[in-house]
Write an enzyme that holds these catalytic residues in place. Structure first.
Site, mmCIF file in Angstrom:
data_model
loop_
_atom_site.group_PDB
_atom_site.id
_atom_site.type_symbol
_atom_site.label_atom_id
_atom_site.label_comp_id
_atom_site.label_asym_id
_atom_site.label_seq_id
_atom_site.Cartn_x
_atom_site.Cartn_y
_atom_site.Cartn_z
ATOM 1 N N THR A 232 0.836 -1.196 0.000
ATOM 2 C CA THR A 232 0.000 0.000 0.000
ATOM 3 C C THR A 232 0.873 1.250 0.000
ATOM 4 O O THR A 232 1.878 1.310 0.699
ATOM 5 C CB THR A 232 -0.898 0.000 1.253
ATOM 6 O OG1 THR A 232 -1.794 -1.097 1.165
ATOM 7 C CG2 THR A 232 -1.684 1.285 1.366
ATOM 8 N N VAL B 51 -13.038 -4.324 1.264
ATOM 9 C CA VAL B 51 -12.408 -3.012 1.380
ATOM 10 C C VAL B 51 -11.567 -3.009 2.646
ATOM 11 O O VAL B 51 -12.048 -3.407 3.714
ATOM 12 C CB VAL B 51 -13.451 -1.879 1.437
ATOM 13 C CG1 VAL B 51 -12.766 -0.530 1.629
ATOM 14 C CG2 VAL B 51 -14.289 -1.870 0.167
ATOM 15 N N GLY B 52 -10.325 -2.582 2.532
ATOM 16 C CA GLY B 52 -9.438 -2.526 3.686
ATOM 17 C C GLY B 52 -9.415 -1.156 4.328
ATOM 18 O O GLY B 52 -10.301 -0.325 4.137
ATOM 19 N N THR C 227 0.015 1.632 6.398
ATOM 20 C CA THR C 227 0.156 0.505 5.495
ATOM 21 C C THR C 227 0.292 -0.758 6.320
ATOM 22 O O THR C 227 0.746 -0.710 7.453
ATOM 23 C CB THR C 227 1.393 0.683 4.586
ATOM 24 O OG1 THR C 227 1.547 -0.489 3.765
ATOM 25 C CG2 THR C 227 2.668 0.879 5.387
ATOM 26 N N GLY C 228 -0.142 -1.877 5.749
ATOM 27 C CA GLY C 228 0.027 -3.130 6.460
ATOM 28 C C GLY C 228 -1.243 -3.926 6.584
ATOM 29 O O GLY C 228 -2.054 -4.004 5.657
ATOM 30 N N GLY D 27 -4.700 -4.666 7.222
ATOM 31 C CA GLY D 27 -5.817 -3.736 7.201
ATOM 32 C C GLY D 27 -6.899 -3.949 8.225
ATOM 33 O O GLY D 27 -7.404 -2.996 8.823
#
Length: 321
Positions: A187, A216-217, A238-239, A241
């Site tokens: 991401t 959806v994250g 990021t990472g 979710g």
């Protein structure tokens, strides 16, 4: 007077990046940093700067955003993005779009042109097309590397492997699940402070490998993977979710800056909280309206870049996991 500390921070994913991927990530980060900071140097807004930086990473197949993203279970690319203006809290988000090369541009159109905040799927694509964006075929976003990755992942599942990355593991299974969470999370995101003293944030993603279509994250959800407010800070995460969403971690972090915690400390505290509470892994970039910054991650590596009037720096790790 122009703000003396106009700043851009970007990330390109926090994960167990192999050595042979470092050069591509550093090159992509350098290109995105140059594009976004050029906007700031020319007197442009923080919103335009983060958009410009993220566009470059969406166009770079190195990252899990735009072309080259992970594929869903049915072999398609689905993209999510969010853009937020800290000066007035205007926000634009899109999710599960399949025919837009640059979802962050669609998010900018939502921010600028719509009374709404968020569009998904076909409605998001229709809105973008009505406002001048060209649609592409989904296969234009799919690359052979990701087709091979999806095939290998699905073969492992057929052989008996169980993917529990997003289940919110119990304490007894943290070690195993933590190791699985270190697989590629690319991401991309950016936060900026412009010469007018305003901040903004943007995050864009192709989601996770073999995700269920329609998932959806955190990346495009306000206060989860992205947030910006001139009264607190701008953040992009990021990472992993699902834990980030459950903790509304972006808002958690900026609230601590507003309460007086230094961004460097707030970033570290957010990642520690993510792991302590839910065993989550990821990375964070944080920028206060006075130019103070924070970066943290608990993965082996995180691609990052920072540029201020004093110069630029970038790399793939900044603190040890």
């Amino acid at each position: 007077m122009p703000h003396p500390k106009h700043t851009l921070i970007i990330h390109g994913g926090a994960w167990a990046m192999p050595d042979d991927a470092i050069a591509a990530h550093e090159n992509g980060i350098a290109n995105a940093l140059a594009a976004g900071y050029a906007v700031l140097e020319a007197g442009g807004t923080a919103v335009s700067a983060v958009e410009a930086a993220v566009v470059v990473m969406e166009d770079d197949e190195t990252f899990d955003a735009g072309r080259g993203s992970f594929l869903t279970r049915d072999g398609r690319v689905q993209l999510d993005a969010l853009l937020m203006d800290g000066s007035n809290l205007r926000t634009g988000g899109v999710a599960c779009v399949e025919r837009l090369r640059n979802p962050i541009k669609a998010a900018r159109l939502v921010l600028d042109e719509s009374p709404h905040v968020y569009f998904v799927g076909a409605g998001a694509e229709r809105f973008a097309r009505q406002h001048g964006m060209e649609l592409c075929d989904n296969m234009d976003l799919v690359i052979p590397r990701e087709q091979a990755r999806l095939y290998a992942f699905q073969q492992a599942e057929l052989a008996g492997g169980v993917d529990e990355t997003f289940s919110g593991p119990a304490e007894s299974s943290l070690d195993k699940e933590a190791a699985k969470a270190l697989h590629s999370h690319d991401t991309v995101g950016a936060v900026a402070l412009d010469i007018h003293g305003n901040i903004a944030a943007a995050t864009s993603t192709g989601g996770t490998l073999s995700k269920a279509p329609g998932r959806v994250g955190d990346s495009s959800l306000i206060g989860c993977g992205c947030y910006a407010d001139n009264l607190s800070a701008a953040v992009s995460l990021t990472g992993w979710g699902e834990p980030i969403m459950k903790l509304v971690l972006g808002k958690w972090a900026v609230d601590r800056v507003q309460a007086g915690v230094a961004p460097e400390d707030a970033a570290a505290q957010a990642i520690a909280y993510l792991h302590k509470r839910l065993g989550g892994h990821g990375g964070i970039i944080l920028l206060a309206p006075d130019g103070r910054i924070g970066l943290a991650h608990n993965t082996p590596r995180m691609a990052w870049g920072i540029q201020t009037p004093e110069g630029a720096s970038l790399g793939v790790t900044r603190n040890e996991p």
